[in-house]
Design a protein around this motif. Structure first.
Motif, PDB file in Angstrom:
ATOM      1  N   HIS A   1       0.846  -1.284  -0.199  1.00  0.00           N
ATOM      2  CA  HIS A   1       0.114  -0.292   0.090  1.00  0.00           C
ATOM      3  C   HIS A   1       0.693   1.154   0.011  1.00  0.00           C
ATOM      4  O   HIS A   1       0.610   2.301   0.421  1.00  0.00           O
ATOM      5  CB  HIS A   1      -0.755  -0.019   1.141  1.00  0.00           C
ATOM      6  N   ALA A   2       2.106   1.290  -0.364  1.00  0.00           N
ATOM      7  CA  ALA A   2       2.981   2.204  -0.551  1.00  0.00           C
ATOM      8  C   ALA A   2       2.736   2.887  -2.079  1.00  0.00           C
ATOM      9  O   ALA A   2       2.489   2.138  -2.960  1.00  0.00           O
ATOM     10  CB  ALA A   2       4.421   1.801  -0.395  1.00  0.00           C
ATOM     11  N   THR A   3       3.192   4.375  -1.813  1.00  0.00           N
ATOM     12  CA  THR A   3       3.138   5.271  -3.067  1.00  0.00           C
ATOM     13  C   THR A   3       4.544   4.859  -3.845  1.00  0.00           C
ATOM     14  O   THR A   3       5.566   4.463  -3.024  1.00  0.00           O
ATOM     15  CB  THR A   3       2.631   6.297  -2.774  1.00  0.00           C
ATOM     16  N   LEU A   4       4.617   5.399  -5.158  1.00  0.00           N
ATOM     17  CA  LEU A   4       5.917   5.200  -5.923  1.00  0.00           C
ATOM     18  C   LEU A   4       7.086   5.820  -5.287  1.00  0.00           C
ATOM     19  O   LEU A   4       8.012   5.253  -5.208  1.00  0.00           O
ATOM     20  CB  LEU A   4       5.718   5.985  -7.327  1.00  0.00           C
ATOM     21  N   ASP A   5       6.875   6.984  -4.626  1.00  0.00           N
ATOM     22  CA  ASP A   5       8.080   7.538  -4.033  1.00  0.00           C
ATOM     23  C   ASP A   5       8.661   6.932  -2.529  1.00  0.00           C
ATOM     24  O   ASP A   5       9.709   6.677  -2.579  1.00  0.00           O
ATOM     25  CB  ASP A   5       7.459   9.166  -3.488  1.00  0.00           C
ATOM     26  N   VAL A   6       7.614   6.123  -2.011  1.00  0.00           N
ATOM     27  CA  VAL A   6       8.208   5.235  -0.865  1.00  0.00           C
ATOM     28  C   VAL A   6       8.676   3.937  -1.306  1.00  0.00           C
ATOM     29  O   VAL A   6       9.963   3.662  -1.064  1.00  0.00           O
ATOM     30  CB  VAL A   6       6.958   5.071   0.110  1.00  0.00           C
ATOM     31  N   ILE A   7       8.180   3.472  -2.597  1.00  0.00           N
ATOM     32  CA  ILE A   7       8.708   2.358  -2.821  1.00  0.00           C
ATOM     33  C   ILE A   7      10.140   2.370  -3.539  1.00  0.00           C
ATOM     34  O   ILE A   7      11.109   1.839  -3.042  1.00  0.00           O
ATOM     35  CB  ILE A   7       7.912   1.439  -4.152  1.00  0.00           C
ATOM     36  N   CYS A   8      10.088   3.576  -4.211  1.00  0.00           N
ATOM     37  CA  CYS A   8      11.504   3.703  -4.906  1.00  0.00           C
ATOM     38  C   CYS A   8      12.670   4.407  -3.871  1.00  0.00           C
ATOM     39  O   CYS A   8      13.897   4.723  -4.485  1.00  0.00           O
ATOM     40  CB  CYS A   8      11.231   4.679  -6.258  1.00  0.00           C
ATOM     41  N   SER A   9      12.323   5.144  -2.844  1.00  0.00           N
ATOM     42  CA  SER A   9      13.090   5.469  -1.892  1.00  0.00           C
ATOM     43  C   SER A   9      13.668   4.601  -0.823  1.00  0.00           C
ATOM     44  O   SER A   9      14.882   4.466  -0.408  1.00  0.00           O
ATOM     45  CB  SER A   9      12.554   6.784  -1.294  1.00  0.00           C
ATOM     46  N   ASP A  10      12.756   3.652  -0.261  1.00  0.00           N
ATOM     47  CA  ASP A  10      13.098   2.825   0.787  1.00  0.00           C
ATOM     48  C   ASP A  10      14.062   1.723   0.088  1.00  0.00           C
ATOM     49  O   ASP A  10      13.756   0.914  -0.811  1.00  0.00           O
ATOM     50  CB  ASP A  10      11.657   2.008   1.110  1.00  0.00           C
TER      51      ASP A  10
END
Length: 340
Positions: A219-228
């Motif tokens: 349930h993460a957005t793109l910015d979170v998936i690609c930063s974590d």
């Protein structure tokens, strides 16, 4: 020129408004409350502070429309097989079918060359029905880059983007694809004609194959998936597996994997289409975005361990929610090294 948009949802509705405003004879196939609202009040497109309203021909019965010059399919890819019979009245001898869908299209191996020339893919075209009933000879490829959403029945909101790259499966620059590109351009959209349309299909799918299922699971957005770091690493691993498969077919990627992930990160707090479908209890596009890449990996004997794991998880998540009824193959059994 007669154009039918089959599936006048968020993207199809956006195209319908733009084409109608450009004077094109455009018809929309839709259903339910959305169709009723369009019939009563027209189709409304919101772009920033601007409101555009058109009153195109709308129906849930394609037989009312007759043969078209172009049929633009804007359905979710997994829905196409279920409407093949209804589409037949739209198809005259010269009708071209434009596949404005996510993922790998049914015609992928038409005019492809190599050992898989003429092959069909069971995960996206069960039993090869689309290949037989739509025929690959009619197909024009189209990649959808804009983001739009149905704000209310009969109301489409444009979020960003206006690019719809087009291309013949053969790579030829035909009169048909040029005519369609010119119409799209006149309607205020970018529609470059590409001689390597499969490269562009994979460039978009490259992100979808990992970011969509990971977002649906987390349930993460793109910015979170690609930063974590962990989810970015997992996404990269899946993308590298997909890249190996695509390159075995001769596909060329014009950016590297890190740049593609960074581009997704810069989109910001955006929910992928698969996460939106899960949240709204709509069937999820697992097969055209993920399962098909696994199937192509099996065809080429390229292992996809990261993709296999994520696919197994997202398929089960979707089945529990009642949003997926497909069959996912188990990953090959791991070989455990013997202990000396």
């Amino acid at each position: 020129m007669k154009i039918c948009i089959y599936g006048a949802g968020a993207i199809g509705g956006y195209l319908g408004v733009q084409l109608a405003r450009a004077g094109v004879d455009v018809s929309l196939v839709a259903r339910g409350a959305h169709l009723a609202a369009m019939r009563a009040n027209g189709l409304k497109l919101l772009i920033g502070d601007e409101e555009r309203v058109v009153h195109p021909r709308c129906t849930d019965d394609p037989s009312e429309l007759g043969p078209q010059d172009f049929v633009i399919i804007c359905l979710k890819a997994h829905s196409i097989t279920g409407v093949l019979e209804q589409m037949q009245p739209l198809l005259g001898p010269q009708t071209r079918i434009v596949t404005a869908v996510n993922g790998i299209p049914y015609w992928y191996f038409y005019k492809h060359g190599g050992a898989l020339e003429g092959s069909t893919l069971e995960s996206i075209d069960p039993g090869g029905r689309q290949w037989r009933e739509l025929t690959p000879q009619r197909a024009i490829g189209c990649i959808v880059y804009p983001a739009t959403e149905i704000e209310a029945p009969g109301v489409i909101r444009h979020v960003y983007g206006d690019r719809f790259p087009l291309g013949e499966p053969s790579g030829e620059i035909t009169e048909d694809v040029q005519r369609l590109s010119e119409v799209f351009t006149r309607a205020g959209m970018q529609a470059p004609v590409l001689d390597r349309i499969r490269d562009e299909i994979w460039l978009k799918l490259w992100g979808n194959v990992c970011l969509n299922p990971v977002s649906a699971l987390t349930h993460a957005t793109l910015d979170v998936i690609c930063s974590d770091p962990p989810t970015r690493a997992l996404s990269k691993a899946i993308m590298l597996e997909a890249q190996a498969i695509a390159e075995s077919f001769g596909v060329k990627f014009r950016v590297d994997v890190d740049r593609r992930i960074e581009g997704a990160r810069k989109v910001g707090a955006h929910k992928t289409s698969m996460l939106q479908d899960l949240e709204r209890s709509r069937p999820m596009e697992i097969d055209p975005l993920v399962t098909v890449v696994q199937e192509m990996g099996r065809l080429t004997r390229i292992p996809t361990p990261s993709l296999d794991a994520v696919l197994a998880l997202v398929a089960q998540r979707a089945k529990i929610a009642g949003l997926y009824d497909g069959t996912v193959l188990p990953a090959p059994e791991a070989k455990i090294p013997a202990v000396a």
